[in-house]
Structures are given as C-alpha cells and as structure tokens.
Write an enzyme that holds these catalytic residues in place. Structure first.
Site, mmCIF file in Angstrom:
data_model
loop_
_atom_site.group_PDB
_atom_site.id
_atom_site.type_symbol
_atom_site.label_atom_id
_atom_site.label_comp_id
_atom_site.label_asym_id
_atom_site.label_seq_id
_atom_site.Cartn_x
_atom_site.Cartn_y
_atom_site.Cartn_z
ATOM 1 N N THR A 1 -1.053 -2.082 5.428
ATOM 2 C CA THR A 1 -1.227 -0.809 6.127
ATOM 3 C C THR A 1 -2.206 0.075 5.356
ATOM 4 O OG1 THR A 1 0.998 -0.900 7.032
ATOM 5 C CG2 THR A 1 -0.063 1.258 6.944
ATOM 6 N N CYS B 1 7.394 1.899 5.858
ATOM 7 C CA CYS B 1 6.407 2.201 6.910
ATOM 8 C C CYS B 1 6.499 3.625 7.426
ATOM 9 C CB CYS B 1 6.576 1.212 8.069
ATOM 10 S SG CYS B 1 6.164 -0.492 7.647
ATOM 11 N N THR C 1 0.866 -1.188 0.000
ATOM 12 C CA THR C 1 0.000 0.000 0.000
ATOM 13 C C THR C 1 0.897 1.231 0.000
ATOM 14 O OG1 THR C 1 -0.190 -0.272 2.402
ATOM 15 C CG2 THR C 1 -2.050 -1.008 1.058
#
Length: 466
Positions: free
Chosen positions: A156, A296, A121
């Site tokens: 995520t 992240c 994502t």
C-alpha cells in the site's frame, strides 16, 4: 512478516546475464515481448512472506507456477520450509507445495520472470508514510534481477510511489532502465486475514502497468490465479490511489458511527437501536462503532493525506475521521470507569479482564491493535488489568501490552469485563455462569455489542456498549 530488506548478497555484475535491452516503451515504440517467459511457464518471486506475500506464493504455486518465496527473516523461512503456516491463514499442504522454494538468498531473484513485492508500508510516529521497506526491496531486487524482468508492487502506497520511489531504486541498483530493460506494474493487495471467503482467488484484483503492453501482461498473470477476475486500471497512479481510497472510505464511515455512539451515550440513547432503526431505509449503509486497528484502515488515510498535502491541499475530512477513530480507546476506557463507578467499585481495588487483544476477530495478530490503547488508558486509573485472547501469543502480548495474561480463561474475582475483540469463542458466553464467578455486582463493557444486552442485565451486569 518481513521486517526489513537490506540483503544484497555480495552484489556483483556476475549476478546478471548480458542481454540486449528491449525496445523502449516511451514515445509509442513497441517491443516483441516483455517478460522472459509467458505466464504458466514463468518463474515468480514473491518478496516478503507475510499475510500478503505468503498467500500469493501459495496461490501461484497451486496454479502450477514455479515460485521463489524470498524473505530476509531466517526464522520465517525456516518455519515455512518445515511446513508451518506463519500467517494462520493457509493449510500445511499449501505451504509445502513442491512448486515453492523458500529462501533468504537474494541471488535467487535473478531466476524470476516476475518479481512481486509485498513489503510493509507503515507510518512513522508523526503519521507520515514510511517507504523504507519499498526502497530497500527495490535495491535488493534491482541488484539481482535480469533484463526482461517485470516487477510488480503490491504494498500500500500513495499515488506516485511506484514511479517516484520504487523505479529509481530498481534502476540505480540494476543499472537498467525501466520501460526498456525491465518493466513495472502495480496491483494493490486486498488480503483479508481471518476471512476465508475473500481469499486471493475470490476478490477482483486491480492491476496496472507502465503502458498498455505491460498492463495486459500483468493482467494475464493475475487472471490465471484470480477466479473473480481483474480490473485494468488506466494508470499506475489510479491503482495506487484506489487502495488508499477503499480504506479511507471505511475509516470515515466507521468514524461517523463512532462519533454517533459518543453523542448518544451522552443522550442516554441506545446507538445500536438507532442504527437498526435507520437501517430499515433501503439506502442506509450498515456500519457499526468499534475500535479501528490493523494494518490498513488506520494507516491508509495518512498515505492519501500526505500525498494531497504535498500538492497544497489538506484533506480535512480524512484527518477528522482519523481523529475520531483514534479517540475511541479513551472512550472505551471512560465507559469502563463509569460502569465501575456505577457498581460502587473503588478503582484502585478493581480488577478488569480484557477479552480479545488482537486487532480483529478470528486472528492472533496484535500489531496495530487498538486494544493496547484501551489498556493504556485504563492503566492511568490504577486499575488491575488482565487480558485473555485464544488466538494471540501470550508472550508477545505480555511484551507488547505490558499486562498480565491469562493462559486459561478465569473470571474469578474480576470486577469488570471488557469484551474488546469479539472472537467467536466469546459469543456464546453463559452470562449467568460468568456472573457467578465474578465479584459482586460486576460490569460488562461489550465494545461492539456482541452479547445480548437484556441477558447481561438479567445476569446482574452493569452493561455498556458503544
């Protein structure tokens, strides 16, 4: 890692078995069971075999589940079938576990009781969440899953994605109804590449479900493979939010010390010494300045900000943290140029060797590495740049970074070293011996302060660090 999910494998109704739908879960209605089989007797399909999905597949297989590892990348599946660890995090024995079958055939999804989606994502060029892979995965899974299947998203996402994006894709492709014919949950991944002490079994797993029954079913499933236990979130949205908050918090804390390093550089004060002194207070949080790359920390804050903005509130602090951390590569390049000038080097005649090109120590993943931005910033000064990384694939680096890559480390004729990613292999560099190989009066920009400043100065380096 999976890069796309578009395979529908000749979708047809004969890919599904007729079955009476379960009683709906809305309105307080109960039902006898959720998934087609209880845990331990269940078949689990992992969709996406990257750094999140592959350890999941191996973990469930080692706990005696039958696991189907599905990915659309033929090369990835072929290598896994041959017992090659495509992530560098697992053992060949784990990859070859007899309980796992690797496939590119979406038809095998129909055999699963639980489908766990672990697709990328990313954000687009405008820092907006790109949920294309989640939608594609939903359509692929929906086109093949049977009634009674439980689908769990681990990618995520921002709060609301599971219900707003994944569920409609599953329902449209399957012609089934969530909560009646199939069930959904969300469990944020907490994979930490390069950290063997915090694997799947060692980190508390947050789990959620569309109702209490699904929540307990999903919790029971993960409790069977996670020794550290699970945390039951009260809603899917809470579980989705906790993931982006975890990394937004780190982003902000690192942004604070990165900004401090820029302040103290101008004040000619040693940032590391300041942080060590401040760290003697019992409630001081230990964060250190550095490049913020990876999949992240530099990404998740944008998911939170995007969803918040949709509700009319722009989280300024989140954006500020991102702005500060995105400016660090330029700051590192500026420190390097200043160090070269102090060494009386002519920039266009200078050679700079960048040590460590991946986004974090101990891994070879160069995707989302901010070292590339350092290289780009240095290139604007027309310096001659080379790179070396003991983990990263040299050909991939040449293509992604557009620079010369040393296959065997050599310091001969180099004017400046930028230690960007502090792999353990660099921590024991003999600075005296290295200085002897370098050009006269060399510079060392030790981005994270890995090496001893005094030792570097004694060896003859002009030394800089954040």
């Amino acid at each position: 890692m999976t890069t796309t999910l578009t395979d529908t494998e000749n979708q047809s109704d004969d890919g599904k078995r007729d079955q009476d739908p379960q009683d709906p879960t809305s309105g307080g209605t109960t039902f006898e069971h959720i998934s087609k089989s209880a845990p331990k007797n269940a078949t689990i399909c992992i969709v996406g075999l990257g750094y999140v999905g592959l350890p999941l597949a191996v973990g469930f297989a080692q706990s005696d589940y039958r696991v189907i590892g599905y990915d659309v990348d033929d090369e990835t599946v072929d290598r896994l079938r041959a017992g090659v660890d495509t992530t560098g995090e697992l053992s060949a024995e784990g990859i070859r576990d007899d309980n796992i079958s690797y496939t590119t055939s979406a038809a095998e999804i129909s055999e699963a009781d639980y489908v766990i989606i672990t697709v990328p994502t990313p954000v687009d060029d405008d820092d907006r969440p790109d949920l294309t892979y989640v939608e594609q995965a939903g359509r692929t899974v929906g086109s093949r899953m049977d009634p009674g299947t439980t689908v769990i998203l681990e990618s995520t996402v921002y709060p609301g994605t599971t219900r707003e994006v994944l569920v409609p894709a599953l329902e449209e492709a399957s012609e089934l109804t969530a909560g009646e014919d199939f069930f959904v949950g969300y469990s944020p991944e907490r994979a930490t590449p390069g950290d063997p002490d915090h694997g799947l079994a060692d980190v508390v797993k947050v789990v959620s479900g569309q109702n209490e029954k699904v929540l307990e079913d999903v919790a029971t499933l993960y409790e069977s493979v996670v020794d550290a236990g699970v945390h039951r979130a009260p809603s899917i949205e809470v579980a989705e939010a906790c993931k982006v908050v975890e990394n937004a918090q780190r982003d902000l804390n690192i942004a604070f010390v990165n900004e401090l390093s820029m302040v103290f550089e101008r004040l000619d004060v040693d940032t590391q010494a300041v942080l060590e002194a401040a760290g003697t207070k019992w409630n001081f949080h230990d964060y250190r300045p550095g490049l913020v790359g990876g999949h992240c920390i530099p990404v998740d804050p944008y998911f939170l900000a995007h969803r918040s903005a949709r509700e009319g509130f722009d989280p300024e602090l989140v954006h500020t943290g991102r702005k500060v951390n995105e400016s660090v590569p330029d700051h590192v390049a500026e420190l390097t140029i200043k160090a070269l000038n102090e060494c009386h080097k002519t920039l266009r005649e200078s050679r700079v060797l960048v040590l460590g090109l991946s986004y974090k120590p101990g891994v070879g993943d160069i995707r989302s590495s901010k070292v590339a931005d350092v290289v780009d910033a240095l290139a604007e000064y027309d310096v001659d740049i080379e790179g070396f990384d003991p983990f990263a694939d040299d050909d991939a680096v040449r293509e992604a970074f557009d620079l010369e890559v040393q296959e065997t480390l050599s310091f001969e004729g180099v004017d400046a070293i930028v230690l960007a990613t502090p792999h353990a292999e660099f921590e024991q560099l003999d600075l005296e011996a290295v200085a002897d190989e370098l050009a006269e009066r060399p510079a060392l920009v030790d981005v994270t302060g890995t090496l001893e400043k005094d030792a570097a100065v004694e060896a003859g380096f002009v030394y800089r660090r954040l």
